[in-house]
Write an enzyme that holds these catalytic residues in place. Sequence first.
Site, PDB file in Angstrom:
ATOM      1  N   CYS A  57     -17.448-108.798  72.976  1.00 26.59           N
ATOM      2  CA  CYS A  57     -16.499-109.251  73.979  1.00 26.59           C
ATOM      3  C   CYS A  57     -17.004-109.310  75.423  1.00 26.59           C
ATOM      4  O   CYS A  57     -16.559-108.567  76.290  1.00 26.59           O
ATOM      5  CB  CYS A  57     -15.261-108.348  73.941  1.00 26.59           C
ATOM      6  SG  CYS A  57     -14.673-108.036  72.301  1.00 26.59           S
ATOM      7  N   ASN A 115     -13.335-102.001  71.530  1.00 26.92           N
ATOM      8  CA  ASN A 115     -14.673-101.719  72.050  1.00 26.92           C
ATOM      9  C   ASN A 115     -14.515-101.238  73.470  1.00 26.92           C
ATOM     10  O   ASN A 115     -13.855-101.892  74.271  1.00 26.92           O
ATOM     11  CB  ASN A 115     -15.511-102.995  72.040  1.00 26.92           C
ATOM     12  CG  ASN A 115     -15.827-103.439  70.634  1.00 26.92           C
ATOM     13  OD1 ASN A 115     -16.474-102.718  69.885  1.00 26.92           O
ATOM     14  ND2 ASN A 115     -15.337-104.603  70.256  1.00 26.92           N
ATOM     15  N   GLU A 155     -22.093-116.415  76.678  1.00 23.08           N
ATOM     16  CA  GLU A 155     -22.745-115.746  75.564  1.00 23.08           C
ATOM     17  C   GLU A 155     -22.183-116.164  74.222  1.00 23.08           C
ATOM     18  O   GLU A 155     -21.051-116.631  74.116  1.00 23.08           O
ATOM     19  CB  GLU A 155     -22.677-114.230  75.732  1.00 23.08           C
ATOM     20  CG  GLU A 155     -21.273-113.683  75.888  1.00 23.08           C
ATOM     21  CD  GLU A 155     -21.282-112.175  76.099  1.00 23.08           C
ATOM     22  OE1 GLU A 155     -21.728-111.745  77.170  1.00 23.08           O
ATOM     23  OE2 GLU A 155     -20.848-111.459  75.191  1.00 23.08           O
ATOM     24  N   CYS A 201     -20.135-117.054  66.880  1.00 21.39           N
ATOM     25  CA  CYS A 201     -18.982-116.836  67.756  1.00 21.39           C
ATOM     26  C   CYS A 201     -19.292-117.532  69.080  1.00 21.39           C
ATOM     27  O   CYS A 201     -20.257-117.180  69.747  1.00 21.39           O
ATOM     28  CB  CYS A 201     -18.794-115.330  67.943  1.00 21.39           C
ATOM     29  SG  CYS A 201     -17.530-114.906  69.144  1.00 21.39           S
ATOM     30  N   CYS A 210     -10.293-106.238  78.051  1.00 23.33           N
ATOM     31  CA  CYS A 210     -11.327-107.241  77.771  1.00 23.33           C
ATOM     32  C   CYS A 210     -12.315-107.388  78.935  1.00 23.33           C
ATOM     33  O   CYS A 210     -11.915-107.552  80.085  1.00 23.33           O
ATOM     34  CB  CYS A 210     -10.656-108.575  77.484  1.00 23.33           C
ATOM     35  SG  CYS A 210     -11.825-109.909  77.172  1.00 23.33           S
ATOM     36  N   GLY A 236     -13.376-116.532  77.039  1.00 23.15           N
ATOM     37  CA  GLY A 236     -12.482-117.644  77.351  1.00 23.15           C
ATOM     38  C   GLY A 236     -11.331-117.809  76.397  1.00 23.15           C
ATOM     39  O   GLY A 236     -11.293-117.218  75.318  1.00 23.15           O
ATOM     40  N   GLU A 237     -10.379-118.615  76.818  1.00 20.96           N
ATOM     41  CA  GLU A 237      -9.183-118.884  76.023  1.00 20.96           C
ATOM     42  C   GLU A 237      -9.215-120.367  75.634  1.00 20.96           C
ATOM     43  O   GLU A 237      -9.013-121.246  76.484  1.00 20.96           O
ATOM     44  CB  GLU A 237      -7.939-118.545  76.865  1.00 20.96           C
ATOM     45  CG  GLU A 237      -6.624-119.039  76.303  1.00 20.96           C
ATOM     46  CD  GLU A 237      -6.368-118.660  74.848  1.00 20.96           C
ATOM     47  OE1 GLU A 237      -6.563-117.482  74.477  1.00 20.96           O
ATOM     48  OE2 GLU A 237      -5.990-119.546  74.082  1.00 20.96           O
ATOM     49  N   SER A 271      -4.050-113.201  68.904  1.00 22.60           N
ATOM     50  CA  SER A 271      -4.292-111.853  69.424  1.00 22.60           C
ATOM     51  C   SER A 271      -2.957-111.191  69.692  1.00 22.60           C
ATOM     52  O   SER A 271      -2.289-111.509  70.670  1.00 22.60           O
ATOM     53  CB  SER A 271      -5.121-111.940  70.710  1.00 22.60           C
ATOM     54  OG  SER A 271      -6.374-112.485  70.412  1.00 22.60           O
ATOM     55  N   LEU A 272      -2.592-110.286  68.813  1.00 22.53           N
ATOM     56  CA  LEU A 272      -1.266-109.672  68.876  1.00 22.53           C
ATOM     57  C   LEU A 272      -1.324-108.382  69.697  1.00 22.53           C
ATOM     58  O   LEU A 272      -0.659-108.261  70.722  1.00 22.53           O
ATOM     59  CB  LEU A 272      -0.794-109.426  67.436  1.00 22.53           C
ATOM     60  CG  LEU A 272       0.648-109.052  67.207  1.00 22.53           C
ATOM     61  CD1 LEU A 272       1.586-110.103  67.750  1.00 22.53           C
ATOM     62  CD2 LEU A 272       0.893-108.880  65.696  1.00 22.53           C
ATOM     63  N   HIS A 273      -2.086-107.429  69.199  1.00 23.79           N
ATOM     64  CA  HIS A 273      -2.410-106.190  69.913  1.00 23.79           C
ATOM     65  C   HIS A 273      -1.238-105.241  70.191  1.00 23.79           C
ATOM     66  O   HIS A 273      -1.444-104.128  70.695  1.00 23.79           O
ATOM     67  CB  HIS A 273      -3.153-106.468  71.232  1.00 23.79           C
ATOM     68  CG  HIS A 273      -4.391-107.288  71.052  1.00 23.79           C
ATOM     69  ND1 HIS A 273      -5.214-107.165  69.964  1.00 23.79           N
ATOM     70  CD2 HIS A 273      -4.955-108.257  71.824  1.00 23.79           C
ATOM     71  CE1 HIS A 273      -6.221-108.019  70.066  1.00 23.79           C
ATOM     72  NE2 HIS A 273      -6.079-108.695  71.182  1.00 23.79           N
ATOM     73  N   SER A 310      -9.286-118.372  68.164  1.00 20.74           N
ATOM     74  CA  SER A 310      -8.465-117.218  68.517  1.00 20.74           C
ATOM     75  C   SER A 310      -7.780-117.469  69.859  1.00 20.74           C
ATOM     76  O   SER A 310      -8.407-117.904  70.816  1.00 20.74           O
ATOM     77  CB  SER A 310      -9.380-115.992  68.607  1.00 20.74           C
ATOM     78  OG  SER A 310      -8.660-114.862  69.000  1.00 20.74           O
ATOM     79  N   CYS A 332     -12.632-116.010  82.192  1.00 23.47           N
ATOM     80  CA  CYS A 332     -11.308-116.189  81.584  1.00 23.47           C
ATOM     81  C   CYS A 332     -10.264-115.762  82.591  1.00 23.47           C
ATOM     82  O   CYS A 332     -10.494-114.860  83.393  1.00 23.47           O
ATOM     83  CB  CYS A 332     -11.210-115.315  80.328  1.00 23.47           C
ATOM     84  SG  CYS A 332      -9.672-115.547  79.406  1.00 23.47           S
ATOM     85  N   CYS A 335      -6.463-109.945  79.990  1.00 21.45           N
ATOM     86  CA  CYS A 335      -6.161-108.867  79.031  1.00 21.45           C
ATOM     87  C   CYS A 335      -6.844-107.575  79.509  1.00 21.45           C
ATOM     88  O   CYS A 335      -8.009-107.588  79.903  1.00 21.45           O
ATOM     89  CB  CYS A 335      -6.635-109.228  77.626  1.00 21.45           C
ATOM     90  SG  CYS A 335      -5.787-110.675  76.971  1.00 21.45           S
TER      91      CYS A 335
END
Length: 348
Positions: free
Chosen positions: A334, A291, A93, A106, A120, A160-161, A215-217, A192, A113, A117
Amino acid sequence: MDKKDIVSFGYEELLSEMEGIGEKSFRGKQVYSWLHEKLADEFSQMTNLSKALRQKLDDAYEIRKVSMAARQISRRDPTEKFLFELHDGSMIESVLMKYDYGNSVCVSSQAGCRMGCRFCASAIGGLERNLTPSEMLGQIYRIQKLTGERVSNVVVMGTGEPLDNYDNFLKFVTMLSDSHGLHISQRNITASTCGIVPNIKRLAKEGLQITLALSLHASNQEKREKLMPVARKYGLSEVMEACDYYFEKTGRRPTFEYSLVGGVNDGPEDAKELSALLSGRNCHLNLIPVNTVKERDFERPDRKNVLAFKNKLEKNGINVTIRRERGSDIDGACGQLRRRYADSKKEK
Ligand code: SAH
């Protein structure tokens, strides 16, 4: 034998490929322009090539389709979401967001992935496969063709990463910014990552001008590990160091992304610790109220908490914004559209 994926050939590569099949190099230039400027879907559209050459190309090469399977247009904001089907049936997507300054897409870098996480949706089914450069470019090309809108900005923040698919991702960025293609400025491209340290360092040395979003979070190692399994492999201090290195090498100020999860990382102590972690760093902090994903039981923090969190960071001199929410009525966030598609197939 499989036909070759011609859209994944870089400019110089395509020129030598064409020479290799006995064509003059300007033919290669023409083909590249058809593929990456005029966004042709078929060799038959390449009207300045002889019929014989078009046939020869068609016999050995393939313009792999990135076909639209679904399109959702938000009623709330100028955002559209696309579900694309790839030549092998994989689904990915992409999102188009229209802003005053231009149109941003995006893109996904992998089908699925493997980073896992916790919050996610893309992590749920694991990694299906890496995307090729043509499949990353194809998302943007298809969106431009479907909407008639010119894309000026690209964020690699879909499923994905990207740094887990390094070579394809790097080629994608190079081709996207190539003057023989869409020629999107590298300064308008953001990638990202969840923090794959060796590849952040590698990327820093590529001589690119793209923005790195990390991506810290979480503001400490323990909490970060709970949210992001990858943190066990690459610790917080190493990740921060790699971001500093990226800034040092490229002069590009990194962005830190922090998804606020109600009751998990949105308290005053977290804000204090995060301020300490980022202060003195030339960076930008983007807060994203998480989200909700139906398979996960994380909660969105309430608006009051989000604002309090932001104020605290601002008072501590951190350059911070709250990510404006887009397309929440169209599974904008996401990996959720892809998930829903996978679920609906299961139910059938
Ligand atoms: N793999 C990359 C890019 C993909 S995700 C990365 O980890 O950065 C893009 C961003 O959305 C990441 O910051 C990711 O952590 C965040 N994200 C994923 N799921 C989310 C959710 N449910 N709510 C808010 N942000 C989410």
